[in-house]
Design an enzyme around this catalytic site. Structure first.
Site, PDB file in Angstrom:
ATOM      1  N   SER A  20       0.272  -0.916  -0.130  1.00 18.60           N
ATOM      2  CA  SER A  20       0.097   0.248  -0.029  1.00 18.60           C
ATOM      3  C   SER A  20       0.747   1.549  -0.170  1.00 18.60           C
ATOM      4  O   SER A  20       0.451   2.139  -0.334  1.00 18.60           O
ATOM      5  CB  SER A  20      -0.980  -0.191   1.499  1.00 18.60           C
ATOM      6  OG  SER A  20       0.057  -0.510   2.728  1.00 18.60           O
ATOM      7  N   ASN A 107      -2.528  -2.325  13.733  1.00 16.02           N
ATOM      8  CA  ASN A 107      -3.744  -1.603  13.936  1.00 16.02           C
ATOM      9  C   ASN A 107      -4.599  -0.193  13.921  1.00 16.02           C
ATOM     10  O   ASN A 107      -5.067   0.129  13.625  1.00 16.02           O
ATOM     11  CB  ASN A 107      -4.777  -2.903  14.059  1.00 16.02           C
ATOM     12  CG  ASN A 107      -4.489  -4.299  13.443  1.00 16.02           C
ATOM     13  OD1 ASN A 107      -3.549  -3.934  12.077  1.00 16.02           O
ATOM     14  ND2 ASN A 107      -4.874  -5.543  14.080  1.00 16.02           N
ATOM     15  N   THR A 152     -37.605  27.857 -11.151  1.00 17.46           N
ATOM     16  CA  THR A 152     -38.600  26.355 -10.600  1.00 17.46           C
ATOM     17  C   THR A 152     -38.591  25.357 -11.621  1.00 17.46           C
ATOM     18  O   THR A 152     -39.227  25.964 -12.966  1.00 17.46           O
ATOM     19  CB  THR A 152     -39.546  25.931  -9.966  1.00 17.46           C
ATOM     20  OG1 THR A 152     -40.943  26.352 -10.819  1.00 17.46           O
ATOM     21  CG2 THR A 152     -40.116  26.985  -8.570  1.00 17.46           C
ATOM     22  N   SER A 274     -11.507  26.022 -28.321  1.00 16.26           N
ATOM     23  CA  SER A 274     -12.011  24.721 -28.614  1.00 16.26           C
ATOM     24  C   SER A 274     -10.610  24.324 -29.676  1.00 16.26           C
ATOM     25  O   SER A 274     -10.357  25.969 -30.459  1.00 16.26           O
ATOM     26  CB  SER A 274     -13.330  24.585 -30.068  1.00 16.26           C
ATOM     27  OG  SER A 274     -12.915  23.950 -30.474  1.00 16.26           O
ATOM     28  N   LYS A 280     -14.647  29.803 -29.789  1.00 18.23           N
ATOM     29  CA  LYS A 280     -15.513  29.257 -28.740  1.00 18.23           C
ATOM     30  C   LYS A 280     -14.455  29.480 -27.245  1.00 18.23           C
ATOM     31  O   LYS A 280     -13.367  29.812 -27.257  1.00 18.23           O
ATOM     32  CB  LYS A 280     -15.277  28.028 -28.702  1.00 18.23           C
ATOM     33  CG  LYS A 280     -16.137  27.134 -29.940  1.00 18.23           C
ATOM     34  CD  LYS A 280     -17.826  27.098 -28.886  1.00 18.23           C
ATOM     35  CE  LYS A 280     -18.206  26.044 -27.944  1.00 18.23           C
ATOM     36  NZ  LYS A 280     -18.536  25.298 -28.196  1.00 18.23           N
ATOM     37  N   ASN A 282     -15.052  28.168 -23.831  1.00 21.41           N
ATOM     38  CA  ASN A 282     -16.263  27.561 -23.042  1.00 21.41           C
ATOM     39  C   ASN A 282     -15.446  26.991 -21.040  1.00 21.41           C
ATOM     40  O   ASN A 282     -14.456  27.349 -21.061  1.00 21.41           O
ATOM     41  CB  ASN A 282     -15.796  25.253 -23.482  1.00 21.41           C
ATOM     42  CG  ASN A 282     -15.715  25.446 -25.221  1.00 21.41           C
ATOM     43  OD1 ASN A 282     -17.090  26.246 -25.570  1.00 21.41           O
ATOM     44  ND2 ASN A 282     -14.992  25.149 -25.802  1.00 21.41           N
ATOM     45  N   GLU A 287     -17.749  23.368 -15.992  1.00 20.98           N
ATOM     46  CA  GLU A 287     -18.032  21.839 -16.156  1.00 20.98           C
ATOM     47  C   GLU A 287     -17.714  20.763 -15.066  1.00 20.98           C
ATOM     48  O   GLU A 287     -18.346  19.934 -15.405  1.00 20.98           O
ATOM     49  CB  GLU A 287     -17.999  21.346 -17.939  1.00 20.98           C
ATOM     50  CG  GLU A 287     -18.673  22.162 -18.619  1.00 20.98           C
ATOM     51  CD  GLU A 287     -18.312  22.209 -20.217  1.00 20.98           C
ATOM     52  OE1 GLU A 287     -17.357  22.838 -20.295  1.00 20.98           O
ATOM     53  OE2 GLU A 287     -19.093  21.112 -20.825  1.00 20.98           O
ATOM     54  N   TYR A 314     -10.360  -5.255  13.204  1.00 23.15           N
ATOM     55  CA  TYR A 314      -9.655  -5.369  11.708  1.00 23.15           C
ATOM     56  C   TYR A 314      -9.203  -6.808  10.780  1.00 23.15           C
ATOM     57  O   TYR A 314      -9.809  -7.373  11.552  1.00 23.15           O
ATOM     58  CB  TYR A 314      -7.844  -4.975  12.460  1.00 23.15           C
ATOM     59  CG  TYR A 314      -7.089  -4.579  10.608  1.00 23.15           C
ATOM     60  CD1 TYR A 314      -6.876  -3.008  10.289  1.00 23.15           C
ATOM     61  CD2 TYR A 314      -6.513  -5.581  10.254  1.00 23.15           C
ATOM     62  CE1 TYR A 314      -6.304  -2.889   9.315  1.00 23.15           C
ATOM     63  CE2 TYR A 314      -5.324  -4.713   9.261  1.00 23.15           C
ATOM     64  CZ  TYR A 314      -5.782  -3.683   8.619  1.00 23.15           C
ATOM     65  OH  TYR A 314      -5.236  -3.277   7.132  1.00 23.15           O
ATOM     66  N   GLN A 319      -7.676  -1.212   4.747  1.00 29.27           N
ATOM     67  CA  GLN A 319      -6.835  -0.512   4.021  1.00 29.27           C
ATOM     68  C   GLN A 319      -7.108  -0.085   2.538  1.00 29.27           C
ATOM     69  O   GLN A 319      -6.217   0.686   2.301  1.00 29.27           O
ATOM     70  CB  GLN A 319      -5.625  -1.797   3.061  1.00 29.27           C
ATOM     71  CG  GLN A 319      -3.875  -1.012   2.150  1.00 29.27           C
ATOM     72  CD  GLN A 319      -3.054  -1.803   2.750  1.00 29.27           C
ATOM     73  OE1 GLN A 319      -2.141  -2.820   3.372  1.00 29.27           O
ATOM     74  NE2 GLN A 319      -3.043  -2.593   1.582  1.00 29.27           N
ATOM     75  N   LYS A 322      -7.526   4.035   2.187  1.00 31.37           N
ATOM     76  CA  LYS A 322      -7.372   5.108   1.706  1.00 31.37           C
ATOM     77  C   LYS A 322      -7.385   5.766   0.260  1.00 31.37           C
ATOM     78  O   LYS A 322      -6.788   6.715   0.063  1.00 31.37           O
ATOM     79  CB  LYS A 322      -5.992   4.756   2.001  1.00 31.37           C
ATOM     80  CG  LYS A 322      -5.496   4.865   3.671  1.00 31.37           C
ATOM     81  CD  LYS A 322      -3.854   3.659   3.855  1.00 31.37           C
ATOM     82  CE  LYS A 322      -3.821   2.940   5.423  1.00 31.37           C
ATOM     83  NZ  LYS A 322      -4.812   2.211   4.988  1.00 31.37           N
TER      84      LYS A 322
HETATM   85  N1  ARG Z   1      -1.753  -0.927   5.687  1.00 29.82           N
HETATM   86  C1  ARG Z   1      -2.505  -1.387   6.622  1.00 29.82           C
HETATM   87  C2  ARG Z   1      -3.323  -0.713   6.549  1.00 29.82           C
HETATM   88  O1  ARG Z   1      -3.347   0.105   6.249  1.00 29.82           O
HETATM   89  C3  ARG Z   1      -1.637  -1.355   8.110  1.00 29.82           C
HETATM   90  C4  ARG Z   1      -2.370  -2.335   9.039  1.00 29.82           C
HETATM   91  C5  ARG Z   1      -2.029  -4.101   9.391  1.00 29.82           C
HETATM   92  N2  ARG Z   1      -2.064  -4.629   9.796  1.00 29.82           N
HETATM   93  C6  ARG Z   1      -2.550  -5.973  10.030  1.00 29.82           C
HETATM   94  N3  ARG Z   1      -2.733  -5.986  10.748  1.00 29.82           N
HETATM   95  N4  ARG Z   1      -1.477  -6.415   8.468  1.00 29.82           N
HETATM   96  O2  ARG Z   1      -4.969  -1.636   6.956  1.00 29.82           O
END
Ligand code: ARG
Length: 457
Positions: A20, A107, A152, A274, A280, A282, A287, A314, A319, A322
């Site tokens: 990640s 976690n 309206t 354009s 044009k 725009n 938009e 958890y 994950q 994000k």
């Molecule tokens: N990268 C993980 C997340 O964003 C961090 C937490 C990972 N925890 C675990 N028990 N594997 O959720």
């Protein structure tokens, strides 16, 4: 992750989805601040001794500088931002780095980072919205007596002042501020100290950590703390409603800036040309405002989908909070900043607005109310004026073209005041109810808006 239980390397087909860092690196400043507060808390209970703390602090500061300066190197083997920072800390200070994970799990760590990010970006949203509200209030003041048709069904309905119309958006954004503030408050409860799920074996002073990191409170239940992402949902819900408001503004600006309407011109730096039609200009910015809302809403529903039916506590599913969160952050922050820019450069065409507002048919309700003031039930008056309007449309005449005989044929209650009512400014100035468009009501509304902005700054 360097977990000794494993002898085999993760399969690349798994790693590609599991890793990640590409998106959670944005949590690094929060992760480092959190680690400094956690190190101090461990020091207070003697897990990290006095001469170790400055070493850890200096290394965390160095990593922060590396990240800010773009010099930090994320390795393919770094699973996430937390592991990358821990690995780098080990490079810099050796085994002491390993003490930092005492009484902490990723976690509660990641929940804390996300809560800090939500607090941070809720505050930024409030600032950006306040800028847009300031621009709207400025425009409302300078256009408080510019008549225009109110709509309206996108059909001309009753005339209003442009200042009144613009302030409608001011109040939408004002409610968005309240929603983002609530998201920030929801995030202001510290999860750290909840461990993996059950709490930790150390007498860490969680309240001191909360104070240091700017949290108002600490979580009362470790299971809830490690599985909670409500505050992320709250932020994204606030962003969805806000983006929806901006989409309505964008949509009106697209319509108003068309040649057909000609109510306004969007400043050149917020338009584009354009590639084939030289004439044009725009309204791309408007938009885009119109089109961004569904994306932010999709981000919200993505995370709702991730969280629904998820057993405590958890799960790696989480994950997936994000990317949608940061997408919402980037989209709403950019949209708000652009909105302020558009509003600061917009020019309205008073004559076009007035000509459209002068459409006499907009006075139909006023004529009905004239009959009501003379004792007729409104429904009956509505029918009589409807007949007058139909006659005008059929004969290609305007309401004021009708002779006094013709109007009196419809109702004995009509007299010359009928023609007075059709004079334009009276339709606006009669809307004297609180929150209405009359100049008197609008002056009061501008005062309220000024107070609201003062409260926010
Ligand atoms: N990268 C993980 C997340 O964003 C961090 C937490 C990972 N925890 C675990 N028990 N594997 O959720």
């Amino acid at each position: 992750m360097t977990v000794s239980r494993f002898r085999e390397e993760p399969d690349p087909r798994f790693w590609r989805l599991n890793r990640s860092v590409d998106f959670d690196f944005r949590l690094a400043p929060h992760d480092l601040a959190q680690s400094r507060a956690h190190a101090a808390a461990l020091n207070r209970i003697g897990v990290i001794v006095d001469d170790e703390l400055p070493v850890l602090d200096a290394a965390l500061a160095e990593i922060n500088a590396e990240i800010q300066g773009g010099a930090f190197e994320f390795l393919p083997s770094d699973e996430d931002v937390h592991m990358a920072i821990e690995r780098r800390l080990g490079d810099l200070i050796g085994p002491l780095a390993g003490k930092l994970h005492t009484g902490r799990s990723r976690n509660d760590q990641v929940a804390t980072d996300m809560a800090m990010a939500v607090m941070d970006h809720s505050g930024q949203a409030v600032t950006l919205i306040t800028d847009a509200m300031t621009a709207l209030l400025g425009l409302a003041r300078s256009h408080r007596d510019w008549a225009m048709p109110g709509y309206t069904h996108l059909q001309r309905a009753q005339p209003v002042y442009l200042g009144h119309h613009l302030l409608a958006y001011f109040w939408m954004l004002s409610r968005d501020v309240t929603r983002f503030q609530a998201a920030g408050q929801a995030a202001s409860v510290l999860p750290l100290g909840s461990g993996a799920l059950a709490g930790v074996n150390w007498e860490i002073d969680r309240r001191a950590v909360a104070r240091e990191l700017g949290f108002a409170d600490i979580t009362p239940n470790s299971l809830d703390a490690t599985s909670n992402r409500d505050f992320v949902l709250d932020y994204m819900a606030a962003a969805s409603v806000c983006a929806t408001h901006l989409s309505r503004l964008g949509s009106e600006l697209v319509i108003w800036s068309s040649t057909e309407f000609g109510f306004c011109r969007i400043a050149e730096p917020f338009t584009s040309g354009s590639s084939i039609m030289p004439q044009k200009q725009n309204p791309d910015s408007a938009e885009l405002l119109r089109a961004k809302a569904p994306r932010v809403i999709a981000d919200l529903t993505t995370l709702l989908g991730v969280m629904h039916a998820l057993p405590l506590t958890y799960g790696k599913d989480m994950q997936e909070d994000k990317e949608p969160f940061f997408d919402s952050v980037d989209t709403i922050e950019a949209s708000l900043a652009m909105t302020t820019g558009i509003l600061e450069g917009i020019r309205f065409d008073r004559d076009r607005l007035l000509a459209a507002a002068g459409d006499e048919m907009l006075a139909a309700t006023e004529i009905a109310d004239l009959l009501v003031r003379r004792g007729m039930p409104f429904r009956e008056a509505h029918g009589i004026v409807g007949d007058l309007v139909r006659q005008c449309v059929q004969e290609g005449r305007s309401l004021s073209d009708l002779t006094s005989e013709e109007i009196r044929m419809r109702s004995e209650l009509f007299d010359d005041e009928y023609y007075e009512v059709l004079k334009q400014s009276s339709w606006l100035e009669s809307k004297r109810s609180e929150g209405g468009t009359s100049s008197a009501s609008l002056v009061r509304q501008i005062e309220f808006a000024t107070e609201r902005l003062a409260d926010l700054s």
